[in-house]
Design a protein around this motif. Structure first.
Motif, PDB file in Angstrom:
ATOM      1  N   ASP A  84      -6.172 -28.364  29.381  1.00 13.01           N
ATOM      2  CA  ASP A  84      -5.938 -27.535  27.787  1.00 13.01           C
ATOM      3  C   ASP A  84      -4.284 -27.740  27.967  1.00 13.01           C
ATOM      4  N   ASN A  85      -3.588 -28.171  27.374  1.00 10.20           N
ATOM      5  CA  ASN A  85      -2.213 -27.862  26.692  1.00 10.20           C
ATOM      6  C   ASN A  85      -2.171 -27.273  25.488  1.00 10.20           C
ATOM      7  N   ALA A  86      -2.370 -26.871  25.336  1.00 10.77           N
ATOM      8  CA  ALA A  86      -2.047 -26.521  23.999  1.00 10.77           C
ATOM      9  C   ALA A  86      -2.698 -24.357  24.168  1.00 10.77           C
ATOM     10  N   GLU A  87      -3.443 -25.108  25.100  1.00 13.18           N
ATOM     11  CA  GLU A  87      -3.642 -23.233  25.974  1.00 13.18           C
ATOM     12  C   GLU A  87      -2.939 -23.282  27.073  1.00 13.18           C
ATOM     13  N   ASN A  88      -1.945 -23.756  27.104  1.00 18.88           N
ATOM     14  CA  ASN A  88      -1.703 -23.570  28.901  1.00 18.88           C
ATOM     15  C   ASN A  88      -1.860 -23.284  29.678  1.00 18.88           C
ATOM     16  N   THR A  89      -3.321 -24.172  29.890  1.00 23.39           N
ATOM     17  CA  THR A  89      -4.165 -23.876  31.364  1.00 23.39           C
ATOM     18  C   THR A  89      -4.981 -25.507  32.219  1.00 23.39           C
ATOM     19  N   VAL A  90      -5.205 -24.853  32.999  1.00 20.01           N
ATOM     20  CA  VAL A  90      -5.860 -25.645  34.039  1.00 20.01           C
ATOM     21  C   VAL A  90      -6.537 -25.357  34.423  1.00 20.01           C
ATOM     22  N   TYR A  91      -7.725 -26.145  35.037  1.00 22.90           N
ATOM     23  CA  TYR A  91      -9.341 -25.578  34.762  1.00 22.90           C
ATOM     24  C   TYR A  91      -9.586 -26.719  36.687  1.00 22.90           C
ATOM     25  N   LEU A  92     -10.254 -26.161  37.469  1.00 28.88           N
ATOM     26  CA  LEU A  92     -10.874 -26.963  38.029  1.00 28.88           C
ATOM     27  C   LEU A  92     -12.242 -26.723  38.756  1.00 28.88           C
ATOM     28  N   GLN A  93     -13.249 -26.898  37.645  1.00 24.19           N
ATOM     29  CA  GLN A  93     -14.746 -26.949  37.772  1.00 24.19           C
ATOM     30  C   GLN A  93     -15.169 -27.069  39.148  1.00 24.19           C
ATOM     31  N   MET A  94     -16.349 -26.405  40.083  1.00 19.68           N
ATOM     32  CA  MET A  94     -16.540 -26.275  41.092  1.00 19.68           C
ATOM     33  C   MET A  94     -17.704 -26.327  41.389  1.00 19.68           C
ATOM     34  N   ASN A  95     -18.718 -27.741  41.215  1.00 19.75           N
ATOM     35  CA  ASN A  95     -19.748 -27.787  41.384  1.00 19.75           C
ATOM     36  C   ASN A  95     -20.621 -28.387  42.808  1.00 19.75           C
ATOM     37  N   GLY A  96     -21.773 -27.652  42.855  1.00 20.58           N
ATOM     38  CA  GLY A  96     -21.885 -28.110  44.472  1.00 20.58           C
ATOM     39  C   GLY A  96     -21.619 -27.367  45.619  1.00 20.58           C
ATOM     40  N   LEU A  97     -20.530 -26.187  45.566  1.00 21.09           N
ATOM     41  CA  LEU A  97     -19.987 -25.761  45.970  1.00 21.09           C
ATOM     42  C   LEU A  97     -21.256 -25.010  47.567  1.00 21.09           C
ATOM     43  N   LYS A  98     -20.126 -25.543  49.069  1.00 17.56           N
ATOM     44  CA  LYS A  98     -20.082 -24.946  49.870  1.00 17.56           C
ATOM     45  C   LYS A  98     -19.634 -24.091  50.632  1.00 17.56           C
ATOM     46  N   PRO A  99     -19.884 -24.038  51.875  1.00 21.97           N
ATOM     47  CA  PRO A  99     -19.673 -22.545  52.820  1.00 21.97           C
ATOM     48  C   PRO A  99     -17.881 -22.978  53.334  1.00 21.97           C
ATOM     49  N   GLU A 100     -18.137 -24.112  53.376  1.00 26.76           N
ATOM     50  CA  GLU A 100     -16.699 -25.094  53.728  1.00 26.76           C
ATOM     51  C   GLU A 100     -15.685 -25.061  52.489  1.00 26.76           C
ATOM     52  N   ASP A 101     -15.912 -24.496  51.096  1.00 27.72           N
ATOM     53  CA  ASP A 101     -15.251 -24.435  50.297  1.00 27.72           C
ATOM     54  C   ASP A 101     -14.345 -23.037  50.423  1.00 27.72           C
ATOM     55  N   THR A 102     -14.649 -22.311  51.096  1.00 30.20           N
ATOM     56  CA  THR A 102     -14.606 -20.814  50.980  1.00 30.20           C
ATOM     57  C   THR A 102     -12.667 -21.625  51.139  1.00 30.20           C
ATOM     58  N   ALA A 103     -12.172 -20.418  50.545  1.00 28.20           N
ATOM     59  CA  ALA A 103     -10.421 -20.377  50.743  1.00 28.20           C
ATOM     60  C   ALA A 103      -9.969 -19.707  49.985  1.00 28.20           C
ATOM     61  N   VAL A 104      -8.335 -19.460  49.770  1.00 22.84           N
ATOM     62  CA  VAL A 104      -7.752 -19.274  48.195  1.00 22.84           C
ATOM     63  C   VAL A 104      -7.065 -20.794  48.003  1.00 22.84           C
ATOM     64  N   TYR A 105      -7.299 -20.485  46.587  1.00 24.96           N
ATOM     65  CA  TYR A 105      -6.832 -21.494  45.663  1.00 24.96           C
ATOM     66  C   TYR A 105      -6.143 -21.112  44.707  1.00 24.96           C
ATOM     67  N   TYR A 106      -5.262 -21.986  45.025  1.00 22.79           N
ATOM     68  CA  TYR A 106      -3.416 -22.169  43.846  1.00 22.79           C
ATOM     69  C   TYR A 106      -3.710 -23.016  43.224  1.00 22.79           C
ATOM     70  N   CYS A 107      -2.959 -23.014  41.876  1.00 30.57           N
ATOM     71  CA  CYS A 107      -2.581 -24.006  41.022  1.00 30.57           C
ATOM     72  C   CYS A 107      -1.248 -24.112  41.005  1.00 30.57           C
ATOM     73  N   ALA A 108      -0.341 -25.151  41.231  1.00 31.14           N
ATOM     74  CA  ALA A 108       1.034 -25.941  41.477  1.00 31.14           C
ATOM     75  C   ALA A 108       1.150 -26.660  40.377  1.00 31.14           C
ATOM     76  N   VAL A 109       2.496 -26.382  40.136  1.00 33.23           N
ATOM     77  CA  VAL A 109       2.978 -27.358  38.800  1.00 33.23           C
ATOM     78  C   VAL A 109       4.603 -28.082  39.632  1.00 33.23           C
ATOM     79  N   LEU A 156     -12.295 -21.930  38.469  1.00 33.16           N
ATOM     80  CA  LEU A 156     -11.357 -21.148  37.929  1.00 33.16           C
ATOM     81  C   LEU A 156     -10.137 -21.893  37.094  1.00 33.16           C
ATOM     82  N   SER A 157      -9.373 -21.260  36.595  1.00 32.01           N
ATOM     83  CA  SER A 157      -8.584 -21.214  35.765  1.00 32.01           C
ATOM     84  C   SER A 157      -7.103 -21.096  36.319  1.00 32.01           C
ATOM     85  N   CYS A 158      -5.952 -21.286  35.556  1.00 32.11           N
ATOM     86  CA  CYS A 158      -4.595 -21.067  36.030  1.00 32.11           C
ATOM     87  C   CYS A 158      -4.030 -21.229  34.615  1.00 32.11           C
ATOM     88  N   LEU A 159      -3.744 -20.128  34.236  1.00 35.23           N
ATOM     89  CA  LEU A 159      -2.563 -19.874  32.939  1.00 35.23           C
ATOM     90  C   LEU A 159      -1.164 -20.226  33.378  1.00 35.23           C
TER      91      LEU A 159
END
Length: 125
Positions: free
Chosen positions: A73-98, A20-23
């Protein structure tokens, strides 16, 4: 005012990965603490991960520790969330916040100032 736009969600099989990315728009990104939360229908927002302004400190929910990784990445004003080993219980709407202020309660969604619209992550079994 800070405008956040998430991307990278989608449908993935259990065991798969997504990034996931958040600009963020506006000035001052390098001063912000950033967090990822998720929500499923009928439940409160759940803390997933967070990273401080410099990127030197990161925090994770126990349920994702060792599987997810937050970065920025502060140069790109972006935060990332790398998600590995995903499980059905990870199903959701994902939000970034400041969080703009220096003092910060990492896991409390009420402590964040701006939110994105969210991106859906669906993990099939």
């Amino acid at each position: 005012q800070v405008h956040l736009v998430e991307s990278g969600g989608g449908l993935v099989q259990a065991g798969g990965s997504l990034r996931l990315s958040c600009l963020a728009s506006g000035r001052g990104f390098t001063d912000y603490h950033l967090g990822w939360f998720r929500r499923t229908p009928g439940k409160e927002r759940e803390f997933v991960a967070a990273i401080n302004w410099s990127g030197a400190q990161s925090y994770y929910a126990d349920s994702v520790k060792g599987l997810f990784a937050i970065s920025r990445d502060n140069a790109e004003n972006t935060v990332y969330l790398q998600m590995n080993g995903l499980k059905p219980e990870d199903t959701a709407v994902y939000y970034c916040a400041v969080r703009k202020a220096t003092r910060w309660t990492v896991r409390d969604p009420e402590n964040y100032d701006y939110w994105g619209q969210g991106t859906q992550v669906t993990v099939s079994s």
